[in-house]
Design a protein around this motif. Sequence first.
Motif, PDB file in Angstrom:
ATOM      1  N   GLU A  55       0.834  -1.211   0.000  1.00 32.46           N
ATOM      2  CA  GLU A  55       0.000   0.000   0.000  1.00 32.46           C
ATOM      3  C   GLU A  55       0.866   1.259   0.000  1.00 32.46           C
ATOM      4  O   GLU A  55       0.566   2.233  -0.697  1.00 32.46           O
ATOM      5  N   ALA A  58       2.365   1.762  -3.393  1.00 33.13           N
ATOM      6  CA  ALA A  58       1.349   2.251  -4.324  1.00 33.13           C
ATOM      7  C   ALA A  58       1.133   3.756  -4.148  1.00 33.13           C
ATOM      8  O   ALA A  58       1.035   4.493  -5.143  1.00 33.13           O
ATOM      9  N   LEU A  59       1.104   4.211  -2.897  1.00 31.56           N
ATOM     10  CA  LEU A  59       0.937   5.648  -2.647  1.00 31.56           C
ATOM     11  C   LEU A  59       2.127   6.441  -3.175  1.00 31.56           C
ATOM     12  O   LEU A  59       1.954   7.515  -3.760  1.00 31.56           O
ATOM     13  N   ARG A  61       4.094   5.609  -5.681  1.00 31.70           N
ATOM     14  CA  ARG A  61       4.015   5.605  -7.149  1.00 31.70           C
ATOM     15  C   ARG A  61       2.959   6.574  -7.672  1.00 31.70           C
ATOM     16  O   ARG A  61       3.101   7.117  -8.762  1.00 31.70           O
ATOM     17  N   GLU A  62       1.898   6.775  -6.887  1.00 31.52           N
ATOM     18  CA  GLU A  62       0.840   7.713  -7.276  1.00 31.52           C
ATOM     19  C   GLU A  62       1.219   9.162  -6.966  1.00 31.52           C
ATOM     20  O   GLU A  62       0.454  10.073  -7.238  1.00 31.52           O
ATOM     21  N   GLY A  63       2.385   9.353  -6.369  1.00 31.02           N
ATOM     22  CA  GLY A  63       2.822  10.698  -6.023  1.00 31.02           C
ATOM     23  C   GLY A  63       2.227  11.206  -4.716  1.00 31.02           C
ATOM     24  O   GLY A  63       2.251  12.408  -4.441  1.00 31.02           O
ATOM     25  N   LYS A  64       1.695  10.321  -3.912  1.00 32.57           N
ATOM     26  CA  LYS A  64       1.077  10.693  -2.638  1.00 32.57           C
ATOM     27  C   LYS A  64       2.037  10.364  -1.499  1.00 32.57           C
ATOM     28  O   LYS A  64       1.772   9.525  -0.642  1.00 32.57           O
ATOM     29  N   LYS A  65       3.150  11.058  -1.507  1.00 33.92           N
ATOM     30  CA  LYS A  65       4.217  10.779  -0.552  1.00 33.92           C
ATOM     31  C   LYS A  65       3.793  11.072   0.890  1.00 33.92           C
ATOM     32  O   LYS A  65       4.129  10.314   1.808  1.00 33.92           O
TER      33      LYS A  65
END
Length: 91
Positions: A55, A58-59, A61-65
């Motif tokens: 999880e 995935a965050l 990679r989505e740019g949700k650091k």
Amino acid sequence: MDIAILFLTSVVILGILTIQGRLSRNERRVARVERKLDLVLGHLDLHEEIPGRDEILALVREGKKIQAIKLYRETTGADLVEAKQAVDRLG
């Protein structure tokens, strides 16, 4: 009376400084041990098992650091600096 209060205040301050010095020394010692352990784990090609790793990745990679750091903190109990460093290593 004033001399007694001054004396007690001095003793308390000296005690606090002594305890602070010992804690600081212990924190440095723990940091050195952690660095050595990280080197040994890296040499053996072993990786720390992170709960919710998929999880968190995935965050990232989505740019949700920020959300990744928050999730890392919630799952591991790490402090903010440790969580940021761990997420940076994953990304």
